[in-house]
Write a protein that holds these residues in place. Sequence first.
Motif, PDB file in Angstrom:
ATOM      1  N   GLN A  34       0.799  -1.200   0.155  1.00  0.00           N
ATOM      2  CA  GLN A  34      -0.107  -0.013  -0.204  1.00  0.00           C
ATOM      3  C   GLN A  34       0.793   1.227   0.129  1.00  0.00           C
ATOM      4  OE1 GLN A  34      -2.639  -0.277   3.316  1.00  0.00           O
ATOM      5  NE2 GLN A  34      -3.707  -2.097   2.477  1.00  0.00           N
ATOM      6  N   ILE A  35       2.042   0.960   0.430  1.00  0.00           N
ATOM      7  CA  ILE A  35       2.932   2.253   0.734  1.00  0.00           C
ATOM      8  C   ILE A  35       3.946   2.603  -0.370  1.00  0.00           C
ATOM      9  CG2 ILE A  35       2.526   2.356   3.081  1.00  0.00           C
ATOM     10  CD1 ILE A  35       5.630   1.642   3.635  1.00  0.00           C
ATOM     11  N   SER A  36       4.170   1.512  -1.213  1.00  0.00           N
ATOM     12  CA  SER A  36       5.224   1.541  -2.138  1.00  0.00           C
ATOM     13  C   SER A  36       4.757   2.401  -3.271  1.00  0.00           C
ATOM     14  CB  SER A  36       5.218   0.096  -2.887  1.00  0.00           C
ATOM     15  OG  SER A  36       5.918  -0.607  -1.694  1.00  0.00           O
ATOM     16  N   ALA A  37       5.604   3.359  -3.674  1.00  0.00           N
ATOM     17  CA  ALA A  37       5.478   4.118  -4.695  1.00  0.00           C
ATOM     18  C   ALA A  37       5.344   3.540  -6.088  1.00  0.00           C
ATOM     19  CB  ALA A  37       6.370   5.391  -4.913  1.00  0.00           C
ATOM     20  N   LEU A  38       4.800   4.309  -6.991  1.00  0.00           N
ATOM     21  CA  LEU A  38       4.413   3.408  -8.294  1.00  0.00           C
ATOM     22  C   LEU A  38       5.600   3.076  -8.845  1.00  0.00           C
ATOM     23  CD1 LEU A  38       1.861   3.084 -10.253  1.00  0.00           C
ATOM     24  CD2 LEU A  38       2.260   5.127 -11.241  1.00  0.00           C
ATOM     25  N   ASN A  39       5.474   1.614  -9.173  1.00  0.00           N
ATOM     26  CA  ASN A  39       6.543   0.866  -9.861  1.00  0.00           C
ATOM     27  C   ASN A  39       7.875   0.712  -8.850  1.00  0.00           C
ATOM     28  OD1 ASN A  39       7.062  -0.508 -12.255  1.00  0.00           O
ATOM     29  ND2 ASN A  39       8.787   0.988 -12.823  1.00  0.00           N
ATOM     30  N   ASP A  40       7.636   0.896  -7.580  1.00  0.00           N
ATOM     31  CA  ASP A  40       8.882   0.917  -6.720  1.00  0.00           C
ATOM     32  C   ASP A  40       8.955  -0.465  -6.385  1.00  0.00           C
ATOM     33  OD1 ASP A  40      11.101   1.507  -5.205  1.00  0.00           O
ATOM     34  OD2 ASP A  40      10.077   2.970  -3.848  1.00  0.00           O
ATOM     35  N   ARG A  41       9.872  -1.028  -5.714  1.00  0.00           N
ATOM     36  CA  ARG A  41      10.116  -2.389  -5.101  1.00  0.00           C
ATOM     37  C   ARG A  41      10.612  -2.411  -3.561  1.00  0.00           C
ATOM     38  NH1 ARG A  41      14.115  -4.605  -3.265  1.00  0.00           N
ATOM     39  NH2 ARG A  41      14.398  -7.029  -3.158  1.00  0.00           N
ATOM     40  N   ILE A  42       9.844  -2.933  -2.850  1.00  0.00           N
ATOM     41  CA  ILE A  42      10.268  -3.098  -1.492  1.00  0.00           C
ATOM     42  C   ILE A  42       9.955  -4.331  -0.996  1.00  0.00           C
ATOM     43  CG2 ILE A  42       8.430  -1.789  -0.522  1.00  0.00           C
ATOM     44  CD1 ILE A  42      10.687  -0.276   1.191  1.00  0.00           C
ATOM     45  N   ASN A  43      10.249  -4.911  -0.004  1.00  0.00           N
ATOM     46  CA  ASN A  43       9.820  -6.326   0.642  1.00  0.00           C
ATOM     47  C   ASN A  43      10.398  -6.120   2.152  1.00  0.00           C
ATOM     48  OD1 ASN A  43      12.561  -7.370   0.883  1.00  0.00           O
ATOM     49  ND2 ASN A  43      12.468  -7.884  -1.314  1.00  0.00           N
ATOM     50  N   LEU A  44       9.937  -7.253   2.806  1.00  0.00           N
ATOM     51  CA  LEU A  44      10.078  -7.149   4.181  1.00  0.00           C
ATOM     52  C   LEU A  44      11.580  -7.368   4.652  1.00  0.00           C
ATOM     53  CD1 LEU A  44       7.032  -9.581   5.382  1.00  0.00           C
ATOM     54  CD2 LEU A  44       7.209  -7.008   5.655  1.00  0.00           C
ATOM     55  N   GLU A  45      12.248  -8.081   3.628  1.00  0.00           N
ATOM     56  CA  GLU A  45      13.900  -8.165   3.889  1.00  0.00           C
ATOM     57  C   GLU A  45      14.484  -6.467   4.090  1.00  0.00           C
ATOM     58  OE1 GLU A  45      15.556 -10.571   1.202  1.00  0.00           O
ATOM     59  OE2 GLU A  45      14.876 -12.614   2.272  1.00  0.00           O
ATOM     60  N   ASP A  46      13.885  -5.641   2.882  1.00  0.00           N
ATOM     61  CA  ASP A  46      14.442  -4.362   2.925  1.00  0.00           C
ATOM     62  C   ASP A  46      14.141  -3.929   4.293  1.00  0.00           C
ATOM     63  OD1 ASP A  46      15.268  -4.601   0.207  1.00  0.00           O
ATOM     64  OD2 ASP A  46      13.044  -4.303  -0.296  1.00  0.00           O
ATOM     65  N   VAL A  47      12.869  -4.131   4.706  1.00  0.00           N
ATOM     66  CA  VAL A  47      12.641  -3.299   6.004  1.00  0.00           C
ATOM     67  C   VAL A  47      13.554  -3.818   7.209  1.00  0.00           C
ATOM     68  CG1 VAL A  47      10.657  -3.183   7.728  1.00  0.00           C
ATOM     69  CG2 VAL A  47      10.132  -3.045   5.463  1.00  0.00           C
ATOM     70  N   GLN A  48      13.661  -5.139   7.294  1.00  0.00           N
ATOM     71  CA  GLN A  48      14.318  -5.753   8.442  1.00  0.00           C
ATOM     72  C   GLN A  48      16.015  -5.215   8.358  1.00  0.00           C
ATOM     73  OE1 GLN A  48      13.418  -7.351  11.262  1.00  0.00           O
ATOM     74  NE2 GLN A  48      15.606  -7.299  11.896  1.00  0.00           N
ATOM     75  N   GLU A  49      16.641  -5.383   7.125  1.00  0.00           N
ATOM     76  CA  GLU A  49      17.980  -5.314   6.955  1.00  0.00           C
ATOM     77  C   GLU A  49      18.605  -3.694   6.685  1.00  0.00           C
ATOM     78  OE1 GLU A  49      18.535  -9.561   4.435  1.00  0.00           O
ATOM     79  OE2 GLU A  49      18.853  -7.542   3.553  1.00  0.00           O
ATOM     80  N   ILE A  50      17.573  -2.970   6.312  1.00  0.00           N
ATOM     81  CA  ILE A  50      17.843  -1.600   5.846  1.00  0.00           C
ATOM     82  C   ILE A  50      17.156  -0.513   6.999  1.00  0.00           C
ATOM     83  CG2 ILE A  50      17.887   0.254   4.211  1.00  0.00           C
ATOM     84  CD1 ILE A  50      19.749  -1.797   3.491  1.00  0.00           C
ATOM     85  N   TYR A  51      15.693  -0.521   7.110  1.00  0.00           N
ATOM     86  CA  TYR A  51      14.775   0.296   7.807  1.00  0.00           C
ATOM     87  C   TYR A  51      15.006   0.254   9.139  1.00  0.00           C
ATOM     88  CZ  TYR A  51      13.717   2.319   3.266  1.00  0.00           C
ATOM     89  OH  TYR A  51      14.023   2.805   1.920  1.00  0.00           O
ATOM     90  N   VAL A  52      14.903  -0.965   9.692  1.00  0.00           N
ATOM     91  CA  VAL A  52      14.807  -1.089  11.228  1.00  0.00           C
ATOM     92  C   VAL A  52      16.221  -0.502  11.870  1.00  0.00           C
ATOM     93  CG1 VAL A  52      15.026  -2.901  13.013  1.00  0.00           C
ATOM     94  CG2 VAL A  52      13.362  -3.179  11.119  1.00  0.00           C
ATOM     95  N   PRO A  53      17.558  -0.817  11.245  1.00  0.00           N
ATOM     96  CA  PRO A  53      18.610   0.028  11.615  1.00  0.00           C
ATOM     97  C   PRO A  53      18.537   1.499  11.409  1.00  0.00           C
ATOM     98  CG  PRO A  53      19.192  -2.164  10.623  1.00  0.00           C
ATOM     99  CD  PRO A  53      17.662  -1.974  10.530  1.00  0.00           C
ATOM    100  N   LEU A  54      17.870   1.807  10.535  1.00  0.00           N
ATOM    101  CA  LEU A  54      17.822   3.199  10.246  1.00  0.00           C
ATOM    102  C   LEU A  54      16.851   3.871  11.268  1.00  0.00           C
ATOM    103  CD1 LEU A  54      18.262   6.076   8.601  1.00  0.00           C
ATOM    104  CD2 LEU A  54      16.451   5.141   6.951  1.00  0.00           C
ATOM    105  N   ARG A  55      15.636   3.257  11.468  1.00  0.00           N
ATOM    106  CA  ARG A  55      14.950   3.656  12.486  1.00  0.00           C
ATOM    107  C   ARG A  55      15.516   3.855  13.923  1.00  0.00           C
ATOM    108  NH1 ARG A  55      10.300  -0.404  14.443  1.00  0.00           N
ATOM    109  NH2 ARG A  55      12.121  -1.364  15.234  1.00  0.00           N
TER     110      ARG A  55
END
Length: 308
Positions: A34-55
């Motif tokens: 729902q939050i992915s921009a048009l034609n973007d790509r993101i998955n749960l691995e991205d969240v865990q590996e990139i965005y959780v440390p960023l948070r």
Amino acid sequence: MKLPDNYNYFTRQEWATFHGRNQLNTVTADELAQISALNDRINLEDVQEIYVPLRHLIHVYLRRYRQLVDDKADFMGKRAQKMPFLIGISGSVAVGKSTTARLLQLLLSRAFTNHKVQLITTDGFLYPNAELQKRGLLKRKGFPESYDMESLLRFLDRVKSGERQVHAPRYSHQVYDVIKNGYDLIDQPDILIVEGINVLQLPTNQQLYVSDYFDFSIYVDAQPDLIEQWYLDRFKVLLDTAFTDPDNYYYQYAIGNRDAALEMADQVWREVNLKNLNEFILPTRNRADLILHKTDCHLIDMVGLRKY
């Protein structure tokens, strides 16, 4: 394209180990879709590996910011006022800034349940098309002079000062214009995310920078040839979804010759977006606190953390 020297760079695998005790349990695959921009790509691995440390890193900056606000108030013998923590997110058109902004809003809201986390895009501070036409700037849309920077600076000043119910104008990509009488209400957030291609740019005739208001900033980066591919792929999706809506800006291209439409989009990329990227957006990259570097398929392969 050489990366700036004033950063420590980490591979995706290295970055994923930072503050590893953070576990992903607050975001679902459906929410990501729902939050992915048009034609973007993101998955749960991205969240865990990139965005959780960023948070967690943002939380470090947030704690430091709050302590500084309290210490300055104590120094002046005053009571500390509520001042929002501002995050700026910059990068090229079609690089995936919107997805990053919306995902951070979701993660920060889930992590800090007692915080109000709001999001705006600076697209709303573009001059309306009619004004751009009058100024002869329609073909320069997105360049620094096409933004009402004084209004954007006033908006940020009011928000940072803790004012209530500050209006942020809205922009519609469907009609390709600022929405008349449309706005988002920013009401004393604890955290405000500001996303836009211009948020790290130097001013033309103002004494303040937009980035002067930010407490943390992110630049979403990729090679220009990849961004061009993503831009054209997004344009194709827009054509596929616009042919049933005459009010959609892309309807005129969706019902016409597709090859001609794609040729026009490629020309716009080369003459407008790539030029804007090279002259005004990319030079601001080394002002960000963090660089998220993408490779094929929007995969973040490297993270740069500013040294000083």
